[in-house]
Design a protein around this motif. Structure first.
Motif, PDB file in Angstrom:
ATOM      1  N   VAL A 131      32.718 -27.860 -97.065  1.00  0.00           N
ATOM      2  CA  VAL A 131      33.470 -27.494 -95.854  1.00  0.00           C
ATOM      3  C   VAL A 131      34.640 -28.480 -95.712  1.00  0.00           C
ATOM      4  O   VAL A 131      34.469 -29.682 -95.913  1.00  0.00           O
ATOM      5  CB  VAL A 131      32.545 -27.556 -94.603  1.00  0.00           C
ATOM      6  CG1 VAL A 131      33.335 -27.397 -93.319  1.00  0.00           C
ATOM      7  CG2 VAL A 131      31.466 -26.475 -94.697  1.00  0.00           C
ATOM      8  N   ALA A 132      35.820 -27.946 -95.366  1.00  0.00           N
ATOM      9  CA  ALA A 132      37.022 -28.789 -95.285  1.00  0.00           C
ATOM     10  C   ALA A 132      37.018 -29.640 -94.008  1.00  0.00           C
ATOM     11  O   ALA A 132      36.256 -29.367 -93.067  1.00  0.00           O
ATOM     12  CB  ALA A 132      38.271 -27.911 -95.334  1.00  0.00           C
ATOM     13  N   LEU A 133      37.866 -30.666 -93.978  1.00  0.00           N
ATOM     14  CA  LEU A 133      37.882 -31.627 -92.872  1.00  0.00           C
ATOM     15  C   LEU A 133      39.210 -31.640 -92.131  1.00  0.00           C
ATOM     16  O   LEU A 133      40.276 -31.475 -92.731  1.00  0.00           O
ATOM     17  CB  LEU A 133      37.620 -33.046 -93.405  1.00  0.00           C
ATOM     18  CG  LEU A 133      36.267 -33.297 -94.054  1.00  0.00           C
ATOM     19  CD1 LEU A 133      36.203 -34.728 -94.576  1.00  0.00           C
ATOM     20  CD2 LEU A 133      35.138 -33.035 -93.053  1.00  0.00           C
ATOM     21  N   TYR A 134      39.103 -31.921 -90.820  1.00  0.00           N
ATOM     22  CA  TYR A 134      40.277 -32.016 -89.946  1.00  0.00           C
ATOM     23  C   TYR A 134      40.020 -33.131 -88.951  1.00  0.00           C
ATOM     24  O   TYR A 134      38.915 -33.245 -88.406  1.00  0.00           O
ATOM     25  CB  TYR A 134      40.440 -30.678 -89.214  1.00  0.00           C
ATOM     26  CG  TYR A 134      41.561 -30.610 -88.209  1.00  0.00           C
ATOM     27  CD1 TYR A 134      42.896 -30.697 -88.621  1.00  0.00           C
ATOM     28  CD2 TYR A 134      41.308 -30.417 -86.857  1.00  0.00           C
ATOM     29  CE1 TYR A 134      43.929 -30.600 -87.700  1.00  0.00           C
ATOM     30  CE2 TYR A 134      42.333 -30.313 -85.930  1.00  0.00           C
ATOM     31  CZ  TYR A 134      43.643 -30.405 -86.362  1.00  0.00           C
ATOM     32  OH  TYR A 134      44.663 -30.302 -85.447  1.00  0.00           O
ATOM     33  N   LEU A 154      36.518 -32.977 -86.773  1.00  0.00           N
ATOM     34  CA  LEU A 154      35.768 -34.204 -86.472  1.00  0.00           C
ATOM     35  C   LEU A 154      36.336 -34.799 -85.188  1.00  0.00           C
ATOM     36  O   LEU A 154      37.549 -34.864 -85.022  1.00  0.00           O
ATOM     37  CB  LEU A 154      35.959 -35.229 -87.596  1.00  0.00           C
ATOM     38  CG  LEU A 154      35.690 -34.772 -89.028  1.00  0.00           C
ATOM     39  CD1 LEU A 154      36.145 -35.858 -90.011  1.00  0.00           C
ATOM     40  CD2 LEU A 154      34.206 -34.472 -89.208  1.00  0.00           C
ATOM     41  N   LYS A 155      35.469 -35.233 -84.282  1.00  0.00           N
ATOM     42  CA  LYS A 155      35.924 -35.951 -83.086  1.00  0.00           C
ATOM     43  C   LYS A 155      34.921 -37.055 -82.806  1.00  0.00           C
ATOM     44  O   LYS A 155      33.712 -36.795 -82.770  1.00  0.00           O
ATOM     45  CB  LYS A 155      36.036 -35.015 -81.875  1.00  0.00           C
ATOM     46  CG  LYS A 155      37.114 -33.949 -82.032  1.00  0.00           C
ATOM     47  CD  LYS A 155      37.340 -33.123 -80.773  1.00  0.00           C
ATOM     48  CE  LYS A 155      38.414 -32.076 -81.040  1.00  0.00           C
ATOM     49  NZ  LYS A 155      38.639 -31.173 -79.890  1.00  0.00           N
ATOM     50  N   ILE A 156      35.422 -38.264 -82.570  1.00  0.00           N
ATOM     51  CA  ILE A 156      34.488 -39.377 -82.366  1.00  0.00           C
ATOM     52  C   ILE A 156      33.623 -39.139 -81.130  1.00  0.00           C
ATOM     53  O   ILE A 156      32.454 -39.513 -81.106  1.00  0.00           O
ATOM     54  CB  ILE A 156      35.209 -40.752 -82.318  1.00  0.00           C
ATOM     55  CG1 ILE A 156      36.208 -40.847 -81.171  1.00  0.00           C
ATOM     56  CG2 ILE A 156      35.891 -41.047 -83.644  1.00  0.00           C
ATOM     57  CD1 ILE A 156      36.775 -42.266 -80.965  1.00  0.00           C
ATOM     58  N   ALA A 157      34.184 -38.514 -80.092  1.00  0.00           N
ATOM     59  CA  ALA A 157      33.435 -38.300 -78.843  1.00  0.00           C
ATOM     60  C   ALA A 157      32.268 -37.335 -79.052  1.00  0.00           C
ATOM     61  O   ALA A 157      31.161 -37.570 -78.565  1.00  0.00           O
ATOM     62  CB  ALA A 157      34.357 -37.765 -77.760  1.00  0.00           C
TER      63      ALA A 157
END
Ligand code: MUC
Ligand code: MG
Length: 371
Positions: A294-297, A271-274
């Motif tokens: 799906v896993a999160l990072y 995940l990236k805010i941009a």
């Protein structure tokens, strides 16, 4: 509660890095922060930030392009208008400006900061509420030199600042990258998690050979081994190996996350805010991932403190299966905030206080801003 936006100002801020940061597509000696200040009619201000990596080498928006999209299109669009929350703000931006998620992320962040300050609530509360006030954070070893990376990793482990590391590979031939990775894994020991980020550098055939070798070396996670557009290869690799894949460039927002998971991808999303267009938009991708198993990072675009904190507020509302890489401020020689973030024991602390919970140092902004 309505925030009436009076004006939006932006600056490009160039800050040197503590050492060259070598990725497969660029070497960074400096990071450019695009800072945004949103001023409301009653004088309340909110701050936001957008960064990218290596000019136009990571994605389609450069720092100069982000500033220009804000100054020429988004600021005139939003100034003089009132918004009772994020949904109408985002709907207005999306109705009139296609793409430009990095620029939109800076504005969504500034709006959340202002809204939090107005309500006396941290941004994490506006986004659903923090599950914890600190998050696991790794460090990227990317000096370009194996021995220097080992020394850097050993120092950081001894200090206790980090317990996991990511290596940047893909610029060199596969055999060299494998020697480099194996040497670091051996030197740092079996208990230290080592992941690699290829930043799209391999074709599908090289990726099969690379994944097999990295699995034998004991690497924990392989990030974006193939080109952004090659979803089919990414999905095949994710199903062929037990060594998990982290999709980064291939998955920007909730639509990408849905398409990749629906196509059979298994693994994790960075995940990236941009990439998503802001902290709240990145959480929409997180929800799709959670629904699909799906896993999160928690990913970084090597933001300064402002962008890092905006991300932390969002990530604090999630269970991050693979932790985070929100170390951006530590790669910079200086920053434009009054107090640094606290990094210790493999964790970074979430600031408390209304809005983002950080203050801008106006003298430093004057000093570092591009003239
Ligand atoms: C990327 O592609 O993940 C994140 C950490 C780092 O060192 O570079 C970034 C970019
Ligand atoms: Mg990456």
């Amino acid at each position: 509660m309505e925030l009436c936006i009076e004006r939006i100002d932006s600056w490009l801020v160039d800050i040197p890095t503590i050492r060259p940061h070598k990725l497969s597509m660029a070497t960074m000696g400096c990071q450019t922060l695009t800072l945004v200040r949103l001023t409301c009619a009653d004088g309340l201000v909110g701050w936001g930030e957008a960064t990218t990596i290596g000019g136009l080498s990571y994605g389609p928006e450069s720092p100069e392009g982000i500033k220009s999209a804000i100054d020429c299109y988004l600021a005139p669009l939003l100034s003089g208008k009132g918004f009772n929350g994020l949904a109408p703000l985002v709907a207005t931006m999306n109705a009139h400006v296609k793409g430009n998620s990095f620029a939109k992320s800076a504005l969504e962040t500034a709006f959340l900061d202002a809204q939090g300050k107005r309500l006396g609530l941290p941004v994490s509360t506006l986004l659903g509420g923090a599950l914890s006030d600190s998050l696991p954070v790794l460090w990227t070893l990317a000096s370009g030199d194996t021995q220097k990376d080992i020394a850097e990793g050993q120092t950081l482990l001894a200090e206790g600042r980090h317990r996991a590391f990511k290596l940047k590979i893909g610029a060199r031939p596969l055999a060299e990258d494998l020697r480099h990775t194996a040497a670091i894994k051996r030197a740092l020991g079996p208990d230290v998690s080592i992941r690699v980020d290829v930043n799209q550098a391999w074709d599908a055939g090289t990726a099969v050979r690379g994944m097999a070798a990295l699995q034998d070396i004991g690497i924990d996670l392989v990030e974006q081994p193939v080109a952004l557009w090659d979803r089919a290869a990414l999905t095949r690799l994710s199903r062929r190996f037990t060594l998990p894949i982290l999709a980064d460039e291939a998955v920007a927002d909730a639509h990408d996350g849905y398409a990749l998971a629906a196509g059979g991808f298994t693994g994790a999303y960075a995940l990236k805010i941009a990439k998503a267009g802001g902290p709240a938009q990145a959480l929409k991708l997180a929800q799709v991932a959670q629904a699909a198993g799906v896993a999160l990072y928690g990913g970084t675009m090597l933001e300064g403190t402002l962008g890092t904190v905006a991300s932390l507020h969002a990530w604090s509302t999630l269970k991050l299966d693979w932790g985070s890489e929100m170390f951006g401020p530590l790669l910079l020689k200086d920053d434009v905030v009054t107090a640094p973030l606290r990094f210790a024991d493999g964790q970074v602390s979430l600031p408390s206080g209304p809005g983002l919970g950080i203050d801008i140092d106006e003298d430093k902004l004057r000093f570092y801003r591009r003239k």
